[in-house]
Scaffold this active site. Structure first.
Site, mmCIF file in Angstrom:
data_model
loop_
_atom_site.group_PDB
_atom_site.id
_atom_site.type_symbol
_atom_site.label_atom_id
_atom_site.label_comp_id
_atom_site.label_asym_id
_atom_site.label_seq_id
_atom_site.Cartn_x
_atom_site.Cartn_y
_atom_site.Cartn_z
ATOM 1 N N GLU B 150 0.860 -1.189 0.096
ATOM 2 C CA GLU B 150 -0.023 0.057 -0.008
ATOM 3 C C GLU B 150 0.997 1.063 0.035
ATOM 4 O O GLU B 150 0.788 2.161 0.995
ATOM 5 C CB GLU B 150 -0.933 0.293 1.345
ATOM 6 C CG GLU B 150 -1.954 -1.063 1.120
ATOM 7 C CD GLU B 150 -3.132 -1.025 2.173
ATOM 8 O OE1 GLU B 150 -2.823 -0.385 3.346
ATOM 9 O OE2 GLU B 150 -4.125 -1.753 2.115
ATOM 10 N N GLU B 307 -6.891 -7.768 -0.862
ATOM 11 C CA GLU B 307 -7.180 -7.669 0.776
ATOM 12 C C GLU B 307 -8.710 -7.439 0.724
ATOM 13 O O GLU B 307 -9.253 -6.497 -0.027
ATOM 14 C CB GLU B 307 -6.230 -6.731 1.465
ATOM 15 C CG GLU B 307 -5.033 -6.873 1.442
ATOM 16 C CD GLU B 307 -4.304 -6.021 2.461
ATOM 17 O OE1 GLU B 307 -4.902 -5.318 3.226
ATOM 18 O OE2 GLU B 307 -3.012 -5.935 2.489
#
Lengths: 675, 675, 675
Positions: B150, B307
């Site tokens: 991320e 995710e």
């Protein structure tokens, strides 16, 4: 008159040709002529262009623009360009960069960015002013000198800290005097050496916007900061003045701008100029008040409307267009309150950076065929038609409202009794009651001569400076009516309480003793119960925010609280004092109460409104050599008919006589010459 | 297909065995098998464990987990662990620590903490990627390489400042070009030396979240920051690629994540992967849009759902449980929009630090007897049953919505005309009108090929980059329908206004000239008055926020403003252009208006929805080799009946044929194979 | 008894004569006598006056005031003056200045300004305490030693960072133990060297007020900060104690003050003292709770009410006056809950700096003829009349509420499941249910002996420290009733989750397993549906915020959820455990539910209220040598009649017998001696 060179209202505004190519400039000259523009403010943000390094100056580009404008009949308001320092200066001389209130050193960027105590800034800004004055001292196009731009903000750097100590030495002489003025015995703050004094910022005494552990320190720092910027201004002023004895020098102010004590500044200005940017929610009465404040800075002298937007702003959350007619209406409102110029920011819209969505006379479309251009052009031609008739005429007022920056600062820094108290809102509340009835008002300082007034109003006169109480007593003794309110007479000029009983130095004049001050939650209220009818006041009115619990000491009680444990205690008192009366309003009353009371006091003193008008129609009057000019400003979207009665008037734009009534279009303005 | 090694949707997620003892790991292996899990993302946050100092590497622990998982039939998605640097690195090499936007240097802590221009970070992150690639280049368990984690945030340190200047040199070549692009003649910002340029943060040009004195500087810094992180990614990518020619390399994106231009990033990724964390108030249509954006990054290629939480999140203010069925529903929603994996954060819940209240497949109870485990396990077995049927199937869309990160940044940094304008909200408004009718949409960039679409919608196309206007003209000329809105065509790629009249480069295509842009308060509205019936549109609709005041230059007027001084001016126009039409919506219309207009335009172009479904039931379609798969996703809590008409379908989970209608349970999903 | 020197409640407060001239001091002495004042707290903020440099001490001025007060019959509570360091110390020894949570170093200013780990501060503060003790060790006027003032705040400087590492070494011994306690395997935070550990502030782990990436680190830092200040206190304490073996030493606490673990502090204090400043919206039940907490710190010993305002405060947003009678009412409320002194901040109002609008016994008017003075004076004479009758009497309670600072800190730092959970609000909710019925309550710590109680309530016992579960089991096993709620038994003392199923260590006692925890939006609710009538509880009650989804493991289900997918799951359970019962409330129930449940549990255990009173009338009881004193405190503005039934009582102020009922005036207090 501002200048004999141009015997009419100057019309124009900020012009930044350095952002454009030559072809665009030629188009501008043509469009300016179409729009009746005769003044352009040049060089406001050109420091970087003017001076690429310490020793090189390139001012020759300015010659070209000043000359080509002049050849097109357009005069120059010449800025000194020191409102924003160049990037190279920030990089090489970081002392010019400010330190924010939270202690962070700034980098280059933004606009208000020079530390007022930076040696670098002072050196180069004065040198720039000197060179400009030298170069243009005999140029016939220069009408006005415009120093820097919208001075503002604060700095908390080490240089400011050192300069603050010097300022304190000059003001107080000894550390003992400082310790006493700041009451440093409280919280063990006693200073034994000047160098122990630090700037009151988020690292020391202040933790939020309106907060301080030591009001005295914070108050003095605010004064010091205002003075520091004023020194910067003064240094440039002197540089120009020494070379051009008859220069007309100003800097553009910003109305109710808290950080700077404009009453002090105005003393150093040849003429006041200011930038009028009402927000979407600003009442027209507040704009009127701001104009009156600006006029009051120099005891009623006409001022320059230096900036306003022709259409929309960009820094509001929601930037609506000025509706058709509103730009003209607000321009004339400025004139009705004392403006002798009508100027815009800006003449041509930028294409990049943060003001590209700010309106301009010439929009991004670049031609004359826009609503904005048509409206500005029409106004330009009207102003040409009006010529010099209105120039230098004055507003005559029998009512003064006392306004004081120190009082504003002290109230805002106060810890308790309530965060709800906003000094300027209170000023506006009293002003609006008069404005709504077209009663003309002067905004005066604590130093002003009050002898010409019949009614003096000092809302929330929390701080009473030396000599003020005596002056108010004398004013009242001589037959004047004095009005003040709750939370007055509490402290001296150091924000130290005058002990022995509130309202301290005003106690004798008002004939009362305030024992306690209750603060109410916003949801709570009390009431003002009239004991007798006074003018149109009778019955019950809402009040709240602060409620003084007072005892009379000679004053009459005209109204009492209606509830709570102080029900029956006085809330409105009148004290006969010599030939006059001193009134005290012990709580924050609703608008109808204030309006009714002030109407009564005006009638008592034979203070007449300019004219009775329908709601939303403002009437103003300027007078010159016995000749009166009447402004009818219709702030409503719909037309309204104004009764003129037996007044003999003619419309100044067509010279036609007007009968006993006249219709003012929605958002329209009519200017009458009164015979 | 993502990988031939696993001919089914990968099912699994983040696994951090380094937080647990060996016994727990053995239990995990058993539970993973029960749940049908076949992929585990390892090594995401293990940098500190992997490398205790500059020269020591301990990767052998990873071998054990990779192997034991592999022996249990579970593949590895191998992260490079560079998403969070070790404490020792921060202590010894502070250049790795970021400087916040307010100028404060960070200490070690948190997660997104490495400066992207830190020499230390770049050196050690690449070395780590290289060593991992070297170690596992031939390991059969590795399915995917997952670089860092991320990427996000910004840095404003001195290294970034220096790198920004280099980036600018590469982009612009000369300082003159920079000065021109940023319009530095405004506010005297002219730079004479590259080193005068500083980072635009709270110390310089920006004072709040979406603010800047110089949009051009801020825009370029945002681009530079995105590019800097992309360089970090690219350096690791190259290190792996050079050792493993056929590695499948990705990094996990975050949907509409503002700081990073994912269209640019996706070019450097072998497959897009992303983390889907809708909040409590996120509409399902917005989640659908985010999936479509992720799919659009690589022109429609399937992506990895890297995710999602099996049950609840922890960083929302209120972290509700996913209701029974919702985890499955949202997993299939991802698949319906192009996901070819279903993966979780995380497989086992941590016991300490800030994510211990984030859901996991294995909860703190540690066993299989939980609702969450039962639901994840059931889904795992469904995915096994589905096998590779859906893999690599595509979504076919005739409608494209144009999305552009630069445009987003520029609109958000704009000073004026309104703070109410939210670009992504506008994108969603148009998307939702199509989503609600099950019309499939591609989200495309300004660089995408538009020739395959019938309808292209570009809400608030404020910035028009070079070549885009011509491409849109060609698209329309060839018979396409183009739709854009208010506040479009204003600036070029430098955020400099295209002068001569809005909408600038789009003016010819749209056949209009926008003279002014009015901004309304949130409480204010105008209306769209239809001049004729268009599809289902007739009568009056509310609009507001921004209102363009426009004149037609060839376009037809289909609706007019209903009030204010611009009542009667056009608010909806259509311009016949070649074989197509260009539509302009001059204000922010209510949802019904947008829905009605888009329905009409789809019908005009014969664009059919996937299926007509009851409200709240989403229908999606993926196609592979001529075979269509139909997803019926019931976002209602109650069951709903979907009419299939004459479609010949069978339920993919039981292979049973389905009749002319089918009931979808509340929060349920049915996947049909269409014959 | 606190002191034999003054066999009555001490009455007085903070007195700062150093802010005034001698004449004023003489007036003060006279006014103090009028008001019945017999104790003055001196020297609180006089450090700068006491010590103008490193080597010079000027304490002689204190002699004068201590003596002149003593000669007027007024004892001294002697502060050590170390609550605010002198300016010269800050200038010359910047280590004394704190670093804020955002990393900014402070300058001199404000009040709570000394770093607790500053060598300079520790050196000079202890030296000051030592010199004061030396000087006054035999002075008969000194009743109490008052160390520093309102310890509080936090520091994040380099000295604190270093001291934190030492504190950790002492607590954990090894870095491995630290890594484990903090779960640093998460997010790759493993520390390899003590010096890698940094303070958890906005530069590292915490980004807002109640936030942390690593709860363990933040929790330990909060403990360390509390301990650091306690060490400062302890050092001064030891300095005084070593010279004056029988000194009575305290520092003034602040009720529910989050940063300091007062249970730990109280162990080092001879007597607890505290400052009671309820805000405008503070319920009287909360003030009562705060008094009970303060009493609980030393297991029921009477405490000093060190400060309260006689009239208004200044730091609230809106500072209302205490209504007539309220100062007396709240003073007696303190006494009813265990206070053995009634003291004010302050005796004379300051004229400058931030507390000039804080009330005082002597207002700015400076004389006795004020409402405030009359009320304080009347109370002073009442206290003289009461003499020593109430002194050292105790409150007897059968109910204990467990309160724990670590639990507070851990809940507040938690990321998820909801921001709505406020630990102290939950404590107050349960307390209030008992308070409203005049059931007396002790607030106890996790270390307290529970054997004397019949009912122990531990709302939101999130953190279960070592040994606590066993103690609660033993308490219940012995016949006690134990009550706890949702979100209990989750973590150990390191904020690490007890795996295997919530509520972890409490699971056996409660006979339940909590599988999931749902968090609701503030607008959402569920309901508690009673399966049977329990006392007055029946039907349905609202609940929300958090909803545990639980399964019984031996407990009985008394109520179930009424809606959502967990409808029918248990929400109220009772587990027979040994001779007692353990109750679990799985969601945040409405007040009526809590009230009904606790009433039932009290009745079960034969716990009687002090008295049944009308709403708003509080009844409290203190007991001494078998003699009971009954306080009737009417918090209503209107009079109320209290039924005494067969109680034989007399009014302690006039010694007149009272019949079977008595009227208590609005805001009035009556104290009865019970025969």
């Amino acid at each position: 008159m501002i200048s004999n060179k141009l015997p009419k209202m100057f019309y124009g505004g900020d012009y930044n040709p350095e952002q454009w190519d030559h072809g665009t400039h030629l188009e501008d000259l043509d469009l300016f002529k179409q729009a009746g523009i005769d003044i352009a403010t040049l060089n406001v943000f050109s420091w970087a262009r003017n001076q690429p390094d310490e020793v090189t100056y390139h001012l020759e580009w300015l010659d070209g623009y000043i000359n080509s404008l002049y050849e097109s009949g357009i005069y120059t308001c010449l800025a000194t360009s020191t409102g924003a320092h160049p990037a190279w200066m920030a990089t090489r001389y970081p002392d010019i960069l400010r330190v924010e209130k939270d202690g962070r050193k700034r980098k280059f960027g933004g606009r208000h960015n020079s530390c007022p105590n930076s040696p670098t800034y002072r050196h180069y800004s004065v040198e720039m002013a000197r060179r400009l004055a030298e170069r243009y001292k005999e140029h016939p196009a220069i009408l006005v000198w415009h120093i820097s731009n919208e001075y503002g903000g604060e700095c908390y750097c080490d240089n400011c800290e050192k300069a603050f100590r010097v300022w304190l030495k000059q003001r107080y002489g000894t550390l003992d005097a400082v310790n006493k003025a700041w009451n440093t015995a409280f919280w063990g703050h006693t200073f034994y050496d000047w160098d122990e004094i630090v700037v009151p910022d988020h690292r020391s005494e202040e933790w939020g916007e309106n907060s301080s552990s030591f009001q005295g320190i914070s108050l003095d720092y605010t004064r010091f900061n205002s003075d520091s910027m004023l020194e910067c201004y003064q240094l440039e002023y002197d540089a120009i003045r020494s070379l051009i004895p008859d220069a007309l020098i100003t800097t553009n102010l910003m109305g109710f701008y808290k950080p700077l004590d404009y009453f002090k500044w105005a003393k150093q200005m040849d003429i006041v100029s200011w930038d009028n940017y009402p927000g979407l929610n600003t009442p027209v009465s507040f704009t009127a008040l701001a104009h009156d404040l600006m006029r009051g800075l120099k005891d009623g002298d006409p001022f320059m409307l230096m900036e306003q937007t022709p259409s929309q702003q960009n820094w509001q959350p929601y930037n609506s267009l000025k509706r058709p007619g509103v730009m003209r209406l607000w321009s004339y409102q400025a004139v009705a309150h004392g403006a002798d110029t009508v100027m815009f920011f800006q003449l041509r819209r930028s294409i990049g950076a943060c003001e590209k969505f700010h309106g301009a006379v010439i929009e991004h479309a670049g031609h004359a065929n826009t609503r904005v251009f048509r409206e500005t052009s029409a106004l330009g031609h009207e102003l040409q038609k009006l010529g010099d008739q209105l120039l230098d005429s004055r507003i005559e007022a029998s009512v003064a409202i006392l306004f004081d920056w120190d009082n504003w600062w002290a109230i805002d820094k106060s810890s308790g009794p309530t965060v709800a108290l906003q000094y300027v809102e209170q000023i506006h509340k009293y002003y609006k009651a008069l404005y709504n009835r077209n009663v003309q008002v002067d905004i005066v300082s604590v130093d002003s001569d009050l002898s010409g007034y019949k009614l003096v109003i000092a809302p929330v006169l929390y701080m009473v400076k030396p000599g003020l109480a005596a002056k108010l007593e004398q004013f009242t003794d001589n037959g004047g009516t004095f009005v003040t309110t709750f939370f007055s007479g509490i402290v001296n000029e150091h924000d130290l309480v005058t002990t022995g009983g509130y309202p301290g130095e005003l106690r004798k004049l008002l004939g009362i003793w305030v024992e306690e001050i209750d603060a109410l939650l916003p949801s709570m209220h009390n009431s003002i119960e009239m004991k007798e009818t006074i003018g149109e006041l009778s019955g019950s009115y809402q009040c709240g925010m602060l409620c003084d619990l007072l005892h009379t000491e000679g004053a009459d009680v005209l109204a009492e609280y209606g509830t709570d444990f102080y029900k029956g205690m006085p809330v409105l008192t009148r004290h006969a004092f010599g030939q006059g009366e001193a009134w005290y309003i012990a709580s924050d009353g609703e608008e109808d109460f204030v309006a009714g009371l002030l109407k009564h006091l005006c009638q008592q003193q034979n203070i007449e409104p300019v004219l009775d008008t329908p709601a939303g129609v403002e009437a103003g009057r300027r007078v010159k050599n016995g000749q009166a000019f009447l402004f009818l400003l219709n702030h409503n979207a719909e037309a309204a008919t104004v009764e003129l009665g037996s007044l003999q008037t003619s419309n100044m734009l067509d010279n036609q006589p007007v009968g006993s009534s006249i219709e003012v279009p929605g958002n329209g303005t009519i200017i009458l010459s009164v015979k």
